[in-house]
Scaffold this motif. Sequence first.
Motif, PDB file in Angstrom:
ATOM      1  N   GLU A   3       0.819  -1.214   0.000  1.00 40.48           N
ATOM      2  CA  GLU A   3       0.000   0.000   0.000  1.00 40.48           C
ATOM      3  C   GLU A   3       0.857   1.270   0.000  1.00 40.48           C
ATOM      4  O   GLU A   3       0.502   2.262  -0.630  1.00 40.48           O
ATOM      5  CB  GLU A   3      -0.972   0.006   1.180  1.00 40.48           C
ATOM      6  N   MET A   4       1.988   1.234   0.692  1.00 38.07           N
ATOM      7  CA  MET A   4       2.853   2.413   0.713  1.00 38.07           C
ATOM      8  C   MET A   4       3.506   2.636  -0.647  1.00 38.07           C
ATOM      9  O   MET A   4       3.644   3.777  -1.098  1.00 38.07           O
ATOM     10  CB  MET A   4       3.910   2.305   1.814  1.00 38.07           C
ATOM     11  N   ALA A   5       3.883   1.551  -1.338  1.00 37.52           N
ATOM     12  CA  ALA A   5       4.453   1.689  -2.681  1.00 37.52           C
ATOM     13  C   ALA A   5       3.424   2.292  -3.642  1.00 37.52           C
ATOM     14  O   ALA A   5       3.745   3.198  -4.424  1.00 37.52           O
ATOM     15  CB  ALA A   5       4.948   0.335  -3.193  1.00 37.52           C
ATOM     16  N   SER A   6       2.190   1.817  -3.566  1.00 34.83           N
ATOM     17  CA  SER A   6       1.129   2.377  -4.416  1.00 34.83           C
ATOM     18  C   SER A   6       0.868   3.833  -4.078  1.00 34.83           C
ATOM     19  O   SER A   6       0.672   4.668  -4.969  1.00 34.83           O
ATOM     20  CB  SER A   6      -0.159   1.566  -4.256  1.00 34.83           C
ATOM     21  N   THR A   7       0.870   4.145  -2.810  1.00 35.83           N
ATOM     22  CA  THR A   7       0.618   5.524  -2.374  1.00 35.83           C
ATOM     23  C   THR A   7       1.735   6.441  -2.830  1.00 35.83           C
ATOM     24  O   THR A   7       1.487   7.563  -3.289  1.00 35.83           O
ATOM     25  CB  THR A   7       0.452   5.574  -0.842  1.00 35.83           C
ATOM     26  N   ARG A   8       2.964   5.973  -2.733  1.00 35.80           N
ATOM     27  CA  ARG A   8       4.098   6.797  -3.165  1.00 35.80           C
ATOM     28  C   ARG A   8       4.001   7.094  -4.658  1.00 35.80           C
ATOM     29  O   ARG A   8       4.247   8.225  -5.101  1.00 35.80           O
ATOM     30  CB  ARG A   8       5.430   6.129  -2.844  1.00 35.80           C
ATOM     31  N   LYS A   9       3.628   6.081  -5.470  1.00 30.02           N
ATOM     32  CA  LYS A   9       3.461   6.301  -6.915  1.00 30.02           C
ATOM     33  C   LYS A   9       2.456   7.423  -7.172  1.00 30.02           C
ATOM     34  O   LYS A   9       2.637   8.227  -8.087  1.00 30.02           O
ATOM     35  CB  LYS A   9       2.984   5.024  -7.612  1.00 30.02           C
ATOM     36  N   LEU A  10       1.403   7.449  -6.384  1.00 32.82           N
ATOM     37  CA  LEU A  10       0.382   8.485  -6.557  1.00 32.82           C
ATOM     38  C   LEU A  10       0.908   9.846  -6.126  1.00 32.82           C
ATOM     39  O   LEU A  10       0.747  10.839  -6.841  1.00 32.82           O
ATOM     40  CB  LEU A  10      -0.879   8.121  -5.762  1.00 32.82           C
ATOM     41  N   LEU A  11       1.533   9.916  -4.962  1.00 31.34           N
ATOM     42  CA  LEU A  11       2.044  11.200  -4.480  1.00 31.34           C
ATOM     43  C   LEU A  11       3.100  11.781  -5.422  1.00 31.34           C
ATOM     44  O   LEU A  11       3.228  13.008  -5.529  1.00 31.34           O
ATOM     45  CB  LEU A  11       2.605  11.060  -3.064  1.00 31.34           C
ATOM     46  N   GLU A  12       3.843  10.925  -6.123  1.00 29.26           N
ATOM     47  CA  GLU A  12       4.825  11.399  -7.103  1.00 29.26           C
ATOM     48  C   GLU A  12       4.154  12.146  -8.253  1.00 29.26           C
ATOM     49  O   GLU A  12       4.809  12.915  -8.956  1.00 29.26           O
ATOM     50  CB  GLU A  12       5.624  10.220  -7.663  1.00 29.26           C
ATOM     51  N   ARG A  13       2.861  11.918  -8.461  1.00 30.90           N
ATOM     52  CA  ARG A  13       2.132  12.520  -9.577  1.00 30.90           C
ATOM     53  C   ARG A  13       1.379  13.800  -9.192  1.00 30.90           C
ATOM     54  O   ARG A  13       0.722  14.403 -10.049  1.00 30.90           O
ATOM     55  CB  ARG A  13       1.125  11.509 -10.150  1.00 30.90           C
ATOM     56  N   TYR A  50      -3.662  -1.625  -8.164  1.00 25.41           N
ATOM     57  CA  TYR A  50      -3.890  -3.061  -8.038  1.00 25.41           C
ATOM     58  C   TYR A  50      -3.891  -3.714  -9.416  1.00 25.41           C
ATOM     59  O   TYR A  50      -4.526  -4.714  -9.647  1.00 25.41           O
ATOM     60  CB  TYR A  50      -5.220  -3.334  -7.314  1.00 25.41           C
ATOM     61  N   GLY A  51      -3.171  -3.101 -10.313  1.00 21.21           N
ATOM     62  CA  GLY A  51      -3.105  -3.481 -11.704  1.00 21.21           C
ATOM     63  C   GLY A  51      -2.956  -2.199 -12.496  1.00 21.21           C
ATOM     64  O   GLY A  51      -2.894  -1.108 -11.933  1.00 21.21           O
ATOM     65  N   PRO A  52      -2.892  -2.292 -13.811  1.00 19.89           N
ATOM     66  CA  PRO A  52      -2.681  -1.083 -14.609  1.00 19.89           C
ATOM     67  C   PRO A  52      -3.859  -0.135 -14.564  1.00 19.89           C
ATOM     68  O   PRO A  52      -5.003  -0.551 -14.361  1.00 19.89           O
ATOM     69  CB  PRO A  52      -2.457  -1.612 -16.022  1.00 19.89           C
ATOM     70  N   SER A  53      -3.565   1.145 -14.760  1.00 22.53           N
ATOM     71  CA  SER A  53      -4.635   2.138 -14.877  1.00 22.53           C
ATOM     72  C   SER A  53      -4.792   2.461 -16.351  1.00 22.53           C
ATOM     73  O   SER A  53      -3.992   2.033 -17.194  1.00 22.53           O
ATOM     74  CB  SER A  53      -4.282   3.416 -14.097  1.00 22.53           C
ATOM     75  N   ALA A  54      -5.783   3.263 -16.670  1.00 20.85           N
ATOM     76  CA  ALA A  54      -6.015   3.681 -18.059  1.00 20.85           C
ATOM     77  C   ALA A  54      -4.840   4.498 -18.587  1.00 20.85           C
ATOM     78  O   ALA A  54      -4.685   4.645 -19.792  1.00 20.85           O
ATOM     79  CB  ALA A  54      -7.299   4.481 -18.154  1.00 20.85           C
ATOM     80  N   ASP A  55      -3.998   5.025 -17.685  1.00 22.07           N
ATOM     81  CA  ASP A  55      -2.853   5.840 -18.104  1.00 22.07           C
ATOM     82  C   ASP A  55      -1.582   5.032 -18.296  1.00 22.07           C
ATOM     83  O   ASP A  55      -0.597   5.552 -18.804  1.00 22.07           O
ATOM     84  CB  ASP A  55      -2.594   6.937 -17.069  1.00 22.07           C
ATOM     85  N   ASP A  56      -1.577   3.780 -17.864  1.00 20.09           N
ATOM     86  CA  ASP A  56      -0.394   2.952 -18.014  1.00 20.09           C
ATOM     87  C   ASP A  56      -0.185   2.605 -19.488  1.00 20.09           C
ATOM     88  O   ASP A  56      -1.165   2.374 -20.217  1.00 20.09           O
ATOM     89  CB  ASP A  56      -0.489   1.681 -17.164  1.00 20.09           C
ATOM     90  N   PRO A  57       1.055   2.541 -19.935  1.00 19.24           N
ATOM     91  CA  PRO A  57       1.323   2.195 -21.342  1.00 19.24           C
ATOM     92  C   PRO A  57       0.670   0.854 -21.702  1.00 19.24           C
ATOM     93  O   PRO A  57       0.651  -0.087 -20.907  1.00 19.24           O
ATOM     94  CB  PRO A  57       2.844   2.073 -21.400  1.00 19.24           C
ATOM     95  N   GLY A  58       0.119   0.798 -22.895  1.00 17.40           N
ATOM     96  CA  GLY A  58      -0.510  -0.424 -23.375  1.00 17.40           C
ATOM     97  C   GLY A  58      -1.965  -0.577 -22.981  1.00 17.40           C
ATOM     98  O   GLY A  58      -2.600  -1.548 -23.329  1.00 17.40           O
TER      99      GLY A  58
END
Length: 169
Positions: free
Chosen positions: A14-24, A160-168
Amino acid sequence: MGYVEMLLSEFDQEMASTRKLLERIPNDKLDWKAHAKSNSIGWNANHVAEIPGWIEPTLTQDSWDFAPVDGPAYQTPQLGSAEEILALFDRNVQAARRAIEAIQEDELDKPWSLLQGGQPLLTMPRHLVIRLFVLNHLIHHRAHLCVYLRLNDCFVPGMYGPSADDPGM
């Protein structure tokens, strides 16, 4: 596997996912609100960054009075840049992980209380405080940030998997 090991595994994810979001989080959108009654992107990002910081005192203290009679009330940080918010998050995650690693399993069943002006608002085992008031609470506000970024045409990372913004996608 004991509860501490399971908690650490979930915490790290959860912290890794949260960090990815805060980076944006864009600095030029910190004041943006979805509605007049909503909190801003900046308030939500500050709140998400502070929440992991609640773990260490939950595991080392018997209670927390967020509005003590004899002192100032707790205030959510009001950091003014995404970089400062991310630095706070990283410090809080490090302290929280150390506290989780150090706790003994039986300590997680001990009661912990949230107080306001010396009066208990709730009392529950520490493991539930971490689950409900830290992890679930963080995920709740992280979801707000995802929606706010989407409404501002900002990249939303997958959690929890790719988002609509993830490549591909």
